[in-house]
Design an enzyme around this catalytic site. Structure first.
Site, PDB file in Angstrom:
ATOM      1  N   TYR A 158      67.399 -30.098  43.543  1.00 53.32           N
ATOM      2  CA  TYR A 158      67.046 -31.392  44.122  1.00 53.32           C
ATOM      3  C   TYR A 158      66.052 -32.137  43.243  1.00 53.32           C
ATOM      4  O   TYR A 158      66.251 -33.307  42.900  1.00 53.32           O
ATOM      5  CB  TYR A 158      66.464 -31.188  45.515  1.00 53.32           C
ATOM      6  CG  TYR A 158      65.949 -32.451  46.154  1.00 53.32           C
ATOM      7  CD1 TYR A 158      66.827 -33.367  46.719  1.00 53.32           C
ATOM      8  CD2 TYR A 158      64.580 -32.721  46.199  1.00 53.32           C
ATOM      9  CE1 TYR A 158      66.361 -34.535  47.306  1.00 53.32           C
ATOM     10  CE2 TYR A 158      64.102 -33.879  46.785  1.00 53.32           C
ATOM     11  CZ  TYR A 158      64.996 -34.781  47.340  1.00 53.32           C
ATOM     12  OH  TYR A 158      64.528 -35.934  47.923  1.00 53.32           O
ATOM     13  N   LYS A 162      66.566 -35.699  41.085  1.00 57.71           N
ATOM     14  CA  LYS A 162      65.800 -36.926  41.302  1.00 57.71           C
ATOM     15  C   LYS A 162      65.067 -37.354  40.030  1.00 57.71           C
ATOM     16  O   LYS A 162      64.853 -38.563  39.807  1.00 57.71           O
ATOM     17  CB  LYS A 162      64.813 -36.731  42.454  1.00 57.71           C
ATOM     18  CG  LYS A 162      65.476 -36.575  43.820  1.00 57.71           C
ATOM     19  CD  LYS A 162      66.283 -37.809  44.204  1.00 57.71           C
ATOM     20  CE  LYS A 162      66.795 -37.725  45.630  1.00 57.71           C
ATOM     21  NZ  LYS A 162      67.525 -38.948  46.039  1.00 57.71           N
TER      22      LYS A 162
END
Length: 238
Positions: A158, A162
């Site tokens: 994750y 990002k």
């Protein structure tokens, strides 16, 4: 008559739903991007006047193309759809978890942004807001401030996705600057959503984070581009 139009991906719940609601309150006609048509319909009904359902799976090229064909002009694109499938550190994260995460958080953003660029170019003041994460900040990950805990490399898929989204934000901003685009990334903070297990019990109000996204969506022509901001408008280090 206000004819401004916005698209929010992943808008059937969480922060995206609040962004869509706030933009309609600002007078926008808002396309509620939702992979699930029924959940999207319920959200449109809850938001009320100004909201429109747009069935959109950011990982499906056919779905993206069909959605883009329905929108002639777009003033604001909020790339909000995102997933977090693993909290494991990088050495314990399987390739499939990385692939699934990047498919939505990175490749999906590129697919949607590129597909809707023709519609955005018809706007006199096009704005793109990419919902990122403070955990993507390489500065905070290596020299954390008191408000940020790096977690020893946890949620690697994750957080790295990002960070890649942040890089895309800068590249889109540079590419589109001469056309009047403003492209920025938002760190919404820990919020009570289902993105991370347990966050619903300890996170803050998603509507508060949504206000930060709307602020970037409403930037004036002399506003910043290619920047990374916290929900409260404070710059976040890359």
């Amino acid at each position: 008559m206000n004819d401004r139009t916005a698209l929010v991906t992943g808008a059937n719940k969480g922060i995206g739903k609040h962004i869509a609601r706030l933009l309609t309150a600002e007078g926008f006609r808002v396309y509620v991007g939702s992979r699930d048509a029924e959940r999207g319909r319920r959200t449109v009904e809850q938001i009320g006047a100004g909201a429109r359902l747009l069935v959109l799976d950011v990982t499906d090229p056919g779905s993206v193309a069909a959605a883009a064909a329905r929108v002639d002009r777009l003033d604001v694109l909020v790339n909000n759809a995102g997933i977090n499938v693993s909290l494991d550190p990088v050495a314990e994260t399987g390739l499939e978890d990385f692939r699934r995460t990047y498919e939505t958080n990175v490749f999906g953003v590129v697919a949607v942004t590129n597909a809707f660029l023709p519609a955005l170019r018809r706007s006199p003041s096009p704005r793109i807001v990419n919902v990122s994460s403070g955990t993507a900040s390489l500065t905070w990950s290596t020299s954390p401030n008191p408000q940020f805990t790096p977690g020893r490399g946890h949620a690697a898929a994750y957080r790295s996705s990002k960070a890649a989204l942040n890089a895309l934000t800068v590249l889109y901003a540079l590419t589109l600057a001469e056309e009047g685009f403003k492209v920025n990334a938002l760190a919404p903070g820990a919020r009570a959503t289902d993105l991370v297990p347990g966050a619903a019990a300890v996170g803050g109000d998603p509507a508060e984070a949504a206000q930060g996204a709307v602020r970037l969506a409403l930037l004036q022509d002399d506003g910043p581009t290619g920047a990374f901001f916290s929900w409260d408008g404070t710059p976040v280090p890359w």
